[in-house]
Design a protein around this motif. Structure first.
Motif, short mmCIF file in Angstrom:
data_model
loop_
_atom_site.label_atom_id
_atom_site.label_comp_id
_atom_site.label_asym_id
_atom_site.label_seq_id
_atom_site.Cartn_x
_atom_site.Cartn_y
_atom_site.Cartn_z
N THR A 54 42.04 49.28 40.92
CA THR A 54 41.20 49.00 42.09
C THR A 54 41.47 47.62 42.67
OG1 THR A 54 39.46 48.20 40.60
CG2 THR A 54 39.37 50.52 41.28
N GLY A 55 42.53 46.95 42.21
CA GLY A 55 42.86 45.64 42.75
C GLY A 55 42.21 44.49 42.02
N GLN A 56 41.71 44.72 40.81
CA GLN A 56 41.04 43.67 40.06
C GLN A 56 41.93 43.03 39.00
OE1 GLN A 56 37.93 42.77 41.10
NE2 GLN A 56 38.38 44.30 42.67
N GLY A 57 43.23 43.27 39.10
CA GLY A 57 44.16 42.64 38.17
C GLY A 57 44.48 41.23 38.60
N TYR A 58 45.50 40.64 37.97
CA TYR A 58 45.85 39.26 38.29
C TYR A 58 46.26 39.13 39.75
CZ TYR A 58 47.94 34.62 37.83
OH TYR A 58 48.25 33.28 38.00
N GLN A 59 46.97 40.13 40.29
CA GLN A 59 47.25 40.16 41.72
C GLN A 59 46.92 41.54 42.27
OE1 GLN A 59 51.51 40.05 42.79
NE2 GLN A 59 51.98 39.73 40.63
N ALA A 60 46.34 41.58 43.45
CA ALA A 60 45.88 42.85 44.04
C ALA A 60 47.04 43.79 44.30
CB ALA A 60 45.12 42.58 45.34
N GLN A 61 48.25 43.27 44.39
CA GLN A 61 49.43 44.11 44.63
C GLN A 61 49.69 45.07 43.47
OE1 GLN A 61 49.18 40.89 45.28
NE2 GLN A 61 50.17 40.38 47.21
N TYR A 62 49.05 44.85 42.33
CA TYR A 62 49.21 45.76 41.19
C TYR A 62 48.47 47.08 41.39
CZ TYR A 62 50.99 41.93 38.20
OH TYR A 62 51.72 40.93 37.64
N ARG A 63 47.50 47.14 42.28
CA ARG A 63 46.60 48.29 42.36
C ARG A 63 47.37 49.57 42.70
NH1 ARG A 63 46.36 45.83 47.28
NH2 ARG A 63 46.03 47.09 49.15
N ASP A 64 46.75 50.71 42.38
CA ASP A 64 47.39 51.99 42.62
C ASP A 64 47.63 52.22 44.11
OD1 ASP A 64 47.35 52.47 39.95
OD2 ASP A 64 45.62 53.82 39.98
N VAL A 65 48.75 52.85 44.41
CA VAL A 65 49.10 53.14 45.79
C VAL A 65 48.26 54.31 46.28
CG1 VAL A 65 50.96 53.82 47.35
CG2 VAL A 65 51.45 52.34 45.39
N VAL A 66 47.60 54.12 47.41
CA VAL A 66 46.79 55.20 47.97
C VAL A 66 47.73 56.21 48.62
CG1 VAL A 66 44.77 53.76 48.35
CG2 VAL A 66 46.49 53.95 50.14
N THR A 67 47.34 57.50 48.55
CA THR A 67 48.19 58.57 49.08
C THR A 67 48.27 58.50 50.60
OG1 THR A 67 47.55 59.98 47.23
CG2 THR A 67 48.56 61.04 49.14
N ARG A 68 47.14 58.23 51.23
CA ARG A 68 47.10 58.21 52.70
C ARG A 68 47.10 56.78 53.20
NH1 ARG A 68 43.15 57.45 56.30
NH2 ARG A 68 41.62 57.32 54.61
N GLN A 69 47.95 56.49 54.16
CA GLN A 69 47.96 55.16 54.77
C GLN A 69 46.83 55.10 55.79
OE1 GLN A 69 51.80 53.96 56.17
NE2 GLN A 69 52.88 55.08 54.58
N ASP A 70 45.89 54.17 55.61
CA ASP A 70 44.70 54.12 56.47
C ASP A 70 44.82 53.07 57.58
OD1 ASP A 70 44.60 51.83 55.02
OD2 ASP A 70 42.68 52.24 54.03
N GLN A 71 46.04 52.59 57.84
CA GLN A 71 46.30 51.60 58.89
C GLN A 71 45.69 50.23 58.59
OE1 GLN A 71 48.40 52.69 61.20
NE2 GLN A 71 48.32 54.66 60.18
#
Length: 401
Positions: free
Chosen positions: A35-52
């Protein structure tokens, strides 16, 4: 036409190989990186749909930042008291006293931080500038009754010794450091014989680099320098703002503490005088096990990458991308890292081809940290082809029997 009999061994092998081609579960982690709570938010899972909602990782990282602790940026008295060259024990000084050849000469600052000349009491020199030592020497000569009028005195550094300092806090490798040591074959004899020696090797920036460089969570507004019971707070943010920064000279016994803002700061992930000199990665991109890295083109130049390198750049540098489009489709790679604050390891898996084609790829493209590892995996097409090849060998072998 040849006919082949079914073979239990071949059927078992087929089942095993085909099952190996199936999708594996995502890596499980202790930290809530999904959910983006790791050391850097770039670690979070990739969402299937791009929400712009593009480029939100930097904002997510900044949401957890503690306020800057301050710092005077070198404008206050505390920082001014540290500027200029400062002597430390074992420094070699050239001292000249006008018309007094018996006292003039070269002296080494003693282990206790004092300068010991004949006929006068030891002079405190550790942490002092040349002008401060000159004044102390004049007063000591007059107090000893050697002069009725203040003599002309010159104190210049002939050679700076190495110093031992401690560096801790938000740096990648906190430890005790020896700064400024020069090998004998690296000494410039012309400079060694000249007066007015100088050095940059004992500066604060050199100590931070020697400690692995600052981490992305460092609070550069209030870097602490502990010296002789006093704490000086220095603002080093100018390093990343294109301005001159407070780069004071250290002496033996100093301790540097870099506080943390407890958040990942994207703007610190770039080369600077106080950043890590580069990133050394552990890499594995072998489709078939090999006897070493050399046959797979993984060597020193591949493993060392500039600071600020991201996941996609690393997988390209590790030869994880390219080749036939069919067999490269849906190739993936694992990034193995460790939270430098909590020391908890994390594993992040990314589909390389999907990442390359996403407009919001930067939001899920982690920065590579020192000591990270990259492991590359081939596509399902390659795995199926390999399974078919092995199955063909097994079936032919069974038929021959």
């Amino acid at each position: 036409m040849a006919t082949f009999k079914s073979n239990p061994l071949a059927l078992m092998a087929a089942a095993a190989l085909l099952s190996s081609c199936a999708a594996v579960s995502r890596p499980n982690n202790i930290e809530p990186i999904a959910t983006g709570q790791g050391y850097q938010a770039q670690y979070r899972d990739v969402v299937t749909r791009q929400d712009q909602s593009y480029l939100t990782s930097a904002r997510m990282n900044a949401e957890t930042c503690l306020p800057y602790r301050g710092g005077n940026g070198g404008k206050g008295f505390a920082a001014q008291a540290l500027l200029g060259e400062r002597f430390s024990r074992n420094d070699l000084l050239d001292i000249r006293i006008a018309e007094d050849e018996s006292l003039s000469g070269r002296y080494v600052v003693s282990r206790d931080g004092t300068l010991k000349l004949p006929f006068i009491k030891p002079i405190r020199t550790q942490g002092q500038s040349s002008s401060e030592v000159e004044l102390s020497l004049v007063l000591a000569l007059m107090k000893a009754g050697l002069y009725d009028e203040p003599p002309a005195v010159s104190v210049r550094a002939a050679d700076f010794a190495s110093v031992s300092v401690g560096v801790s806090g938000a740096v990648f490798e906190p430890h005790q450091i020896e700064l400024g040591k020069v090998a004998g074959d690296a000494i410039d004899q012309n400079r060694a014989q000249a007066l007015g020696a100088s050095t940059e090797a004992r500066n604060l920036s050199a100590a931070l680099r020697a400690a692995g460089g600052i981490r992305p969570d460092a609070d550069l507004s209030a870097v602490e320098l502990h010296r002789k019971g006093r704490v000086y707070k220095l603002d080093l943010r100018g390093v990343f703002e294109g301005q001159n920064s407070v780069d004071v000279m250290l002496i033996t016994g100093d301790t540097v503490v870099v506080p943390s803002r407890q958040c990942f700061q994207d703007d610190l992930m770039r080369p600077s005088p106080i950043s890590p000199p580069g990133v050394t990665l552990f890499l594995s991109n072998l489709t078939q096990p090999a006897t070493g890295n050399a046959p797979s083109a993984i060597g020193r130049d591949v493993r060392e990458m500039p600071y600020g390198t991201r996941y996609l750049q690393a997988v390209v540098d590790a030869n994880c991308v390219g080749g036939s489009r069919v067999t490269s489709a849906h190739r993936s790679a694992l990034l193995m890292s460790r939270n430098p604050e909590t020391k908890v390891s994390v594993v992040i898996e990314r589909d390389i081809e999907d990442m390359l084609r996403r407009a919001d790829r930067d939001d899920y493209d982690p920065f590579i940290l020192p000591g990270d590892g990259i492991a590359c995996y081939d596509s399902t097409v390659t795995n199926v082809a390999e399974a078919a090849r092995v199955l063909g060998l097994i079936t032919v072998g069974a038929a021959l029997n």
